[in-house]
Design an enzyme around this catalytic site. Structure first.
Site, short mmCIF file in Angstrom:
data_model
loop_
_atom_site.label_atom_id
_atom_site.label_comp_id
_atom_site.label_asym_id
_atom_site.label_seq_id
_atom_site.Cartn_x
_atom_site.Cartn_y
_atom_site.Cartn_z
N GLY A 164 -10.70 3.04 2.76
CA GLY A 164 -11.99 3.18 1.86
C GLY A 164 -12.88 4.12 2.08
O GLY A 164 -13.81 4.20 1.21
N LYS A 200 -8.81 8.72 -12.94
CA LYS A 200 -9.51 7.64 -13.94
C LYS A 200 -9.75 6.51 -13.30
O LYS A 200 -8.78 5.84 -12.67
CB LYS A 200 -8.78 7.68 -15.25
CG LYS A 200 -9.29 6.88 -16.19
CD LYS A 200 -10.42 7.22 -16.96
CE LYS A 200 -10.97 6.66 -18.01
NZ LYS A 200 -12.11 7.01 -18.55
N ASN A 289 1.56 3.97 2.29
CA ASN A 289 1.27 3.70 3.51
C ASN A 289 2.35 3.97 4.61
O ASN A 289 3.35 3.00 4.61
CB ASN A 289 0.59 2.29 3.87
CG ASN A 289 -0.83 2.24 3.36
OD1 ASN A 289 -1.73 3.23 3.66
ND2 ASN A 289 -1.20 1.39 2.54
N ARG A 291 3.30 2.91 7.57
CA ARG A 291 3.14 2.29 8.94
C ARG A 291 3.26 0.87 8.38
O ARG A 291 3.43 0.30 7.33
CB ARG A 291 1.71 2.53 9.40
CG ARG A 291 0.55 2.06 8.37
CD ARG A 291 -0.78 1.87 9.04
NE ARG A 291 -1.92 2.02 7.92
CZ ARG A 291 -1.97 0.83 7.37
NH1 ARG A 291 -1.51 -0.08 7.53
NH2 ARG A 291 -3.06 0.96 6.47
N VAL A 294 -1.30 -4.46 8.12
CA VAL A 294 -1.92 -5.60 8.58
C VAL A 294 -1.21 -6.89 7.96
O VAL A 294 -0.77 -7.88 8.85
CB VAL A 294 -3.34 -5.74 8.35
CG1 VAL A 294 -4.03 -6.93 8.78
CG2 VAL A 294 -4.23 -4.49 8.83
N ARG A 337 -7.69 -13.11 6.18
CA ARG A 337 -7.82 -12.37 7.48
C ARG A 337 -9.09 -13.08 8.30
O ARG A 337 -10.37 -13.29 7.42
CB ARG A 337 -8.26 -10.91 7.10
CG ARG A 337 -7.09 -10.19 6.52
CD ARG A 337 -7.52 -8.77 6.58
NE ARG A 337 -6.01 -8.06 5.66
CZ ARG A 337 -6.24 -6.63 5.71
NH1 ARG A 337 -7.19 -5.96 6.55
NH2 ARG A 337 -5.07 -6.22 5.38
#
Length: 454
Positions: A164, A200, A289, A291, A294, A337
């Protein structure tokens, strides 16, 4: 197969990888900071070595110390988990130079897909739908011209990194220059690369990701999707599979696009292709990603496959023994989480000693954590202290089961976000499955208004 693996991580993911290795008969080497001397992953591993001080930069990002431990301990491979060095191309390159297998893609693959500008161009050329926007712009005048061409609202996004950081929404030209310079400065500070591109802003949208496994022989399979639209400040809070938003036609199209994305770059190991889905079932590539995610446990429960063990097998040169037509999903899975934070105080992180711990049980309930009674949660690291995952035959049953599991979860000594997660699960938008990525903004406004009434 490897006989010894070093885990270059901490917390619940280090514990998760150690358990996978032990099931496979592989010895494990843990690294730890001074603050983590008594951590669970240190106790579970066959060998453990301190690599530096409490701060992440002094220990878990201390590349020379980690590689020294790997070489001296005789580890043949390194599993990075997620975060930390898991997408650090320089670290992977040094592993390659030391003849240590990195359990993940190659350094060149990570570098290419970590550059979101190059990734967008590659996907566009491969025929994968990409969000309308422009490539990297460094001159503010050119950036303003591109912004006017794309139209507002739009997103300024950093070329590098994740989590983020380096992302700004801009609703008008007047806001643009300050937002662009701010995003660039944040990205430079976080990733050492201030380059940004424009997209956009599609709204409202859902965040859907597709889990892939790809071996070294050109075989790629998609393990289905996870919906990750419950987010706060671009940080995921709740994930589920299957997504309540996808019909079978769109799901198949998105799975095909994800596999196409992987094959376009000859991807190897576990990876996740992230998409945005608009309200008309149009989807757009966001990023890959490179990897373990999570939320990988969601896919493990819904498919019955152990993604961590497959990562290890693929890195050791094994072929995938499953084909796409042999992948089936079962029921509905939801993950929450669990963070050491106080939602009533702007989600302020919390540290302290665990005075009482009770984890929920029952069939198809999983709690991934590194907590134990009297463990001291240190202040130096991410606030996530566990992942609660449940599976049931239907989505309504899965929601009820998760609420029950949350009510049973007891962690005293630190603040946790358990109650707000239970509130989200009871919210009408979540229950209907109609929630989008702006759900938490509206939810927090409603929650604050209700609290003010009281």
């Amino acid at each position: 197969m490897f006989s010894k693996i070093l885990i270059a991580n901490r917390g619940e993911i280090a514990v998760r990888i150690i358990r996978a290795c032990r099931e496979m008969g592989i010895s494990t080497v843990a690294i730890y900071s001074e603050a983590d001397r008594n951590a669970m992953h240190v106790q579970l591993a066959d060998e453990s070595y301190c690599v530096g001080g409490s701060r992440v930069a002094d220990s878990y990002l201390n590349i020379p110390a980690i590689l020294t431990v790997a070489v001296e301990s005789g580890a043949q491979a390194i599993h990075p988990g997620y975060g930390l060095l898991s997408e650090n191309a320089k670290f992977v390159s040094l592993c390659e130079q030391c003849n240590i297998n990195f359990i993940g893609p190659t350094s060149s693959m990570i570098a290419m897909l970590g550059d979101k500008d190059i990734a967008r161009k590659t996907m566009r050329a491969a025929g994968v739908p990409v969000t309308p926007g422009c490539d990297v712009v460094e001159d503010i005048a050119v950036a303003k011209a591109e912004a006017e061409r794309i139209g507002f609202p739009l997103l300024i996004k950093a070329r590098s990194g994740g989590g983020g950081k380096g992302i700004r929404r801009v609703d008008s030209l007047e806001q643009f220059e300050d937002a662009f310079l701010s995003a660039s400065a944040e990205a430079q500070a976080a990733f050492g690369d201030g380059a940004c591109y424009l997209e956009k802003f599609i709204h409202p949208v859902k965040h859907i990701e597709m889990q892939l496994l790809a071996d070294k022989y050109g075989n790629t399979i998609c393990l289905g999707e996870r919906e990750c639209s419950v987010q706060r400040k671009n940080q995921k809070m709740i994930e589920e599979s299957p997504s309540p938003a996808l019909d079978e036609k769109t799901r198949k199209q998105m799975m095909i696009a994800a596999v196409k994305a992987a094959k376009a770059v000859n991807y190897v190991n576990a990876g996740t292709v992230e998409f945005l889905l608009d309200m008309n079932n149009n989807f757009y590539f966001m990023e890959v990603n490179t990897r373990l995610q999570v939320e990988h446990g969601v896919t493990e429960m819904v498919t019955g496959l152990d993604i961590v063990q497959w990562q290890i097998r693929i890195a050791a040169g094994a072929k995938l023994t499953r084909t796409q037509d042999s992948i089936f999903t079962h029921g509905n899975v939801i993950e929450c989480r669990i963070n050491a934070e106080n939602p009533d105080k702007d989600f302020r992180p919390c540290c302290g000693k665990i005075k009482r711990l009770h984890t929920p049980g029952g069939s198809f309930v999983r709690f991934d954590t590194a907590l134990y009674q009297d463990y001291v949660v240190p202040p130096y690291y991410d606030s996530m202290i566990g992942k609660l995952i449940v599976q049931a035959r239907t989505r309504p049953e899965a929601i009820r089961k998760m609420k029950m599991a949350l009510s049973e979860l007891t962690i005293e000594g630190v603040d946790i976000n358990r109650n707000i997660l239970a509130e989200i699960l009871s919210d009408e938008q979540f229950v209907t499955g109609e929630y989008t990525t702006d759900f938490m903004q509206e939810f927090e406004k409603r929650r604050a208004a209700e609290n003010n009434k009281e």
